[in-house]
Design an enzyme around this catalytic site. Sequence first.
Site, short mmCIF file in Angstrom:
data_model
loop_
_atom_site.label_atom_id
_atom_site.label_comp_id
_atom_site.label_asym_id
_atom_site.label_seq_id
_atom_site.Cartn_x
_atom_site.Cartn_y
_atom_site.Cartn_z
N ASP A 21 -9.81 3.12 2.22
CA ASP A 21 -10.11 2.24 3.64
C ASP A 21 -10.74 3.28 4.54
O ASP A 21 -11.53 2.75 5.31
CB ASP A 21 -8.73 1.93 3.88
N LYS A 78 0.89 -1.12 -0.12
CA LYS A 78 0.06 -0.06 -0.15
C LYS A 78 0.95 1.31 -0.16
O LYS A 78 0.35 2.13 -0.54
CB LYS A 78 -0.96 -0.07 1.33
P1 NDP Z 1 -0.35 -4.12 10.36
O1 NDP Z 1 0.72 -5.48 10.46
O2 NDP Z 1 -0.24 -3.27 9.85
O3 NDP Z 1 -0.73 -4.04 12.08
C1 NDP Z 1 -0.82 -4.94 12.96
C2 NDP Z 1 -1.23 -4.57 14.34
O4 NDP Z 1 -1.50 -5.55 15.03
C3 NDP Z 1 -0.24 -3.62 14.87
O5 NDP Z 1 -0.66 -2.63 15.81
C4 NDP Z 1 0.61 -4.82 15.93
O6 NDP Z 1 1.29 -4.17 17.15
C5 NDP Z 1 -0.57 -5.56 16.22
N1 NDP Z 1 -0.26 -6.95 16.59
C6 NDP Z 1 0.24 -7.91 15.95
N2 NDP Z 1 0.41 -8.94 16.49
C7 NDP Z 1 0.20 -8.79 17.81
C8 NDP Z 1 0.17 -9.70 19.07
N3 NDP Z 1 0.44 -10.68 19.01
N4 NDP Z 1 -0.22 -8.93 20.16
C9 NDP Z 1 -0.44 -7.54 20.32
N5 NDP Z 1 -0.47 -6.87 19.10
C10 NDP Z 1 -0.35 -7.37 18.18
O7 NDP Z 1 -1.75 -4.86 9.99
P2 NDP Z 1 -3.03 -3.91 9.50
O8 NDP Z 1 -3.19 -2.77 10.18
O9 NDP Z 1 -2.86 -3.84 7.97
O10 NDP Z 1 -4.26 -5.23 9.49
C11 NDP Z 1 -4.60 -5.42 10.72
C12 NDP Z 1 -6.02 -6.21 10.86
O11 NDP Z 1 -7.01 -5.60 10.02
C13 NDP Z 1 -5.84 -7.38 9.96
O12 NDP Z 1 -6.70 -8.68 10.75
C14 NDP Z 1 -6.49 -7.24 8.65
O13 NDP Z 1 -7.08 -8.48 8.15
C15 NDP Z 1 -7.55 -6.33 9.05
N6 NDP Z 1 -8.20 -5.45 7.89
C16 NDP Z 1 -9.14 -5.41 7.65
C17 NDP Z 1 -9.80 -4.40 6.47
C18 NDP Z 1 -11.36 -4.46 6.14
O14 NDP Z 1 -11.48 -3.99 5.29
N7 NDP Z 1 -12.18 -5.04 7.10
C19 NDP Z 1 -8.79 -3.70 5.72
C20 NDP Z 1 -7.39 -3.85 6.43
C21 NDP Z 1 -7.18 -4.53 7.22
P3 NDP Z 1 3.00 -3.71 17.03
O15 NDP Z 1 2.73 -2.42 16.23
O16 NDP Z 1 3.21 -3.71 18.45
O17 NDP Z 1 3.55 -5.00 16.09
#
Ligand code: NDP
Length: 271
Positions: free
Chosen positions: A103, A66
């Site tokens: 989004d 993206k």
């Molecule tokens: P990113 O990888 O950019 O961000 C992931 C986030 O999750 C970060 O804040 C990360 O924290 C946190 N995280 C991951 N693993 C853990 C853990 N074990 N414990 C605590 N925090 C954790 O992902 P996206 O933002 O792109 O996507 C996130 C979710 O949103 C996904 O499930 C995706 O499928 C969904 N999504 C849905 C959309 C829709 O249209 N419905 C559109 C886009 C996404 P840290 O910064 O500490 O690593």
Amino acid sequence: MRKLLGVIGDPVSHSLSPFIQNSWLRENRIEAVYAALEVKAGELEQSLRSLETHGAIGLNVTLPHKEEALRLAASAGDTARRLGAANTLIPRKEGGWHAENTDAPGFALTLDYGDIDVKEREVFLLGAGGSARAVADTLVQRGARLTICNRTVDRADALALALAPAARILTLDEGLMRLHSAALVVNTLSLGHQGGRLQLPESSGGIFYDISYGKAAAASLAQAKAKGWRGLDGLGMLVAQAALSFEKWFGVMPDLANAHARARKLLEAVQ
Ligand code: NDP
């Protein structure tokens, strides 16, 4: 020959976008096909050039491309520029791609459809990744009193600096202890994909909106409902951002309710 559209990402084979977009292409009698196009990190520039040469008439972009899609685009809309990421590409008459981000407005549409007013309400945003930026942008524009909670606090600080300067920042653990009185919690954490789940406190009727859907959202949503939260998953957001992309390509806004119902049926069938 039918024209090509598609979603570029990796992984992308699980995407519901081809199902959603191909239904709208058929409904609108547009002679085109929408495909899932697997493109590895580092191969986006070459793929975009090739798709342009082959006359692709519209693209979606998902993880991990993206931010790069925005950098490679010849022009971009305000939301994409503000968020630093694009999920929609439109071919330009003069060559190259125009980048947009649907989004954030997609998330905003789901608040409208769910009649969720966040103005001056207490809202907790869990996560500070790519999708959290789109969610935060909408919540700020709508005047929510925002708290951003993330495991990695530096990432939450960076998000707030860029998009939500008045937001309170907490660690994820602190946030989970304090969010019981929130009117709305938006969960953008990807931990549901890893089989993780949140330990939520009791609520007296707040909304727990998990932007994931299917298996990734199931455990957290089940727990939220058991603790008195009104649960909402991310299927509506997926359909809404897809509809806004379709509108950018073809100037027609598809029927969201029908598409949502069809996508829900498909999701339940494959679960
Ligand atoms: P990113 O990888 O950019 O961000 C992931 C986030 O999750 C970060 O804040 C990360 O924290 C946190 N995280 C991951 N693993 C853990 C853990 N074990 N414990 C605590 N925090 C954790 O992902 P996206 O933002 O792109 O996507 C996130 C979710 O949103 C996904 O499930 C995706 O499928 C969904 N999504 C849905 C959309 C829709 O249209 N419905 C559109 C886009 C996404 P840290 O910064 O500490 O690593």
